[in-house]
Design an enzyme around this catalytic site. Sequence first.
Site, PDB file in Angstrom:
ATOM      1  N   HIS A  97     -10.354 -35.131  42.201  1.00 33.64           N
ATOM      2  CA  HIS A  97      -9.157 -34.642  41.848  1.00 33.64           C
ATOM      3  C   HIS A  97      -9.019 -34.650  40.332  1.00 33.64           C
ATOM      4  CE1 HIS A  97      -4.681 -33.591  41.695  1.00 33.64           C
ATOM      5  NE2 HIS A  97      -4.873 -34.395  40.682  1.00 33.64           N
ATOM      6  N   GLU A  98      -9.404 -35.852  39.719  1.00 32.27           N
ATOM      7  CA  GLU A  98      -9.084 -36.016  37.986  1.00 32.27           C
ATOM      8  C   GLU A  98     -10.108 -35.137  37.622  1.00 32.27           C
ATOM      9  OE1 GLU A  98      -6.578 -37.217  36.912  1.00 32.27           O
ATOM     10  OE2 GLU A  98      -5.835 -38.192  38.877  1.00 32.27           O
ATOM     11  N   HIS A 101      -8.932 -31.645  36.865  1.00 33.10           N
ATOM     12  CA  HIS A 101      -8.286 -31.232  35.775  1.00 33.10           C
ATOM     13  C   HIS A 101      -9.272 -31.105  34.599  1.00 33.10           C
ATOM     14  CE1 HIS A 101      -4.378 -32.037  37.686  1.00 33.10           C
ATOM     15  NE2 HIS A 101      -4.611 -33.318  37.745  1.00 33.10           N
ATOM     16  N   HIS A 105      -9.212 -27.674  32.189  1.00 38.27           N
ATOM     17  CA  HIS A 105      -9.312 -27.697  30.768  1.00 38.27           C
ATOM     18  C   HIS A 105     -10.528 -27.103  30.062  1.00 38.27           C
ATOM     19  CE1 HIS A 105      -9.263 -30.331  26.872  1.00 38.27           C
ATOM     20  NE2 HIS A 105      -8.801 -29.366  26.674  1.00 38.27           N
TER      21      HIS A 105
END
Length: 228
Positions: A97-98, A101, A105
Amino acid sequence: MGGEYLILAGAIMLFSWMVSSKLKSKFELYSKLQLKNGMSGAEIAEKMLADNGITDVRVISTPGQLTDHYNPGDKTVNLSEAVYNHRNAAAAAVAAHECGHAVQHSIGYEWLTMRSKLVPIVNVASSYMQWILLAGILMIRTFPQLLLIGIVIFAATTLFSIITLPVEYDASNRALAWLENKHMLTQEEQAGAKDALKWAARTYVVAAIGSIATLLYYISIYSGSRRN
């Protein structure tokens, strides 16, 4: 609207507690589901970054629990110690999940860009907002403009919580798609990761609803003072 708001606020607090409790139990459950591939959260994260062609993001360990986050400023995927070192479905879900991100980006995902631009405003607003709102309510008859200023500031934080929803859901969708397409997890592990991220996302939904309800409450106070 005071009594109605108290009832609504109580209901939101209860729902928030239920979701948080459910999330905690889900992560405890899936933390016991060890990965057949034997990979740690850190290894999962590094592979997802590599598979997406991201070479300028570091995966690091950060102290505490539920401290996992992606920092676009220094391009780091920060994983809590349990996620970084452990080899279970919950750790895999959070790590992926991280990294979702980080993928956002790298491709310039518009909702993440919007949220990042609001971060400095929200950080400053959070330091003064409650005091301005409190003073605005106390001085509503003599200086109603102060409450209006507080409402505008609070609206910025509410907007931030709303924009956070698509950012978080998209990151989870990217994580789950990668885990499935790369056959990283067994069917049981994939189902556990999906369930854990589903409940994690619901905490952001509750936060957004609570923020919207509170904003409407302050607006009603200001509107009532103008009518009087």
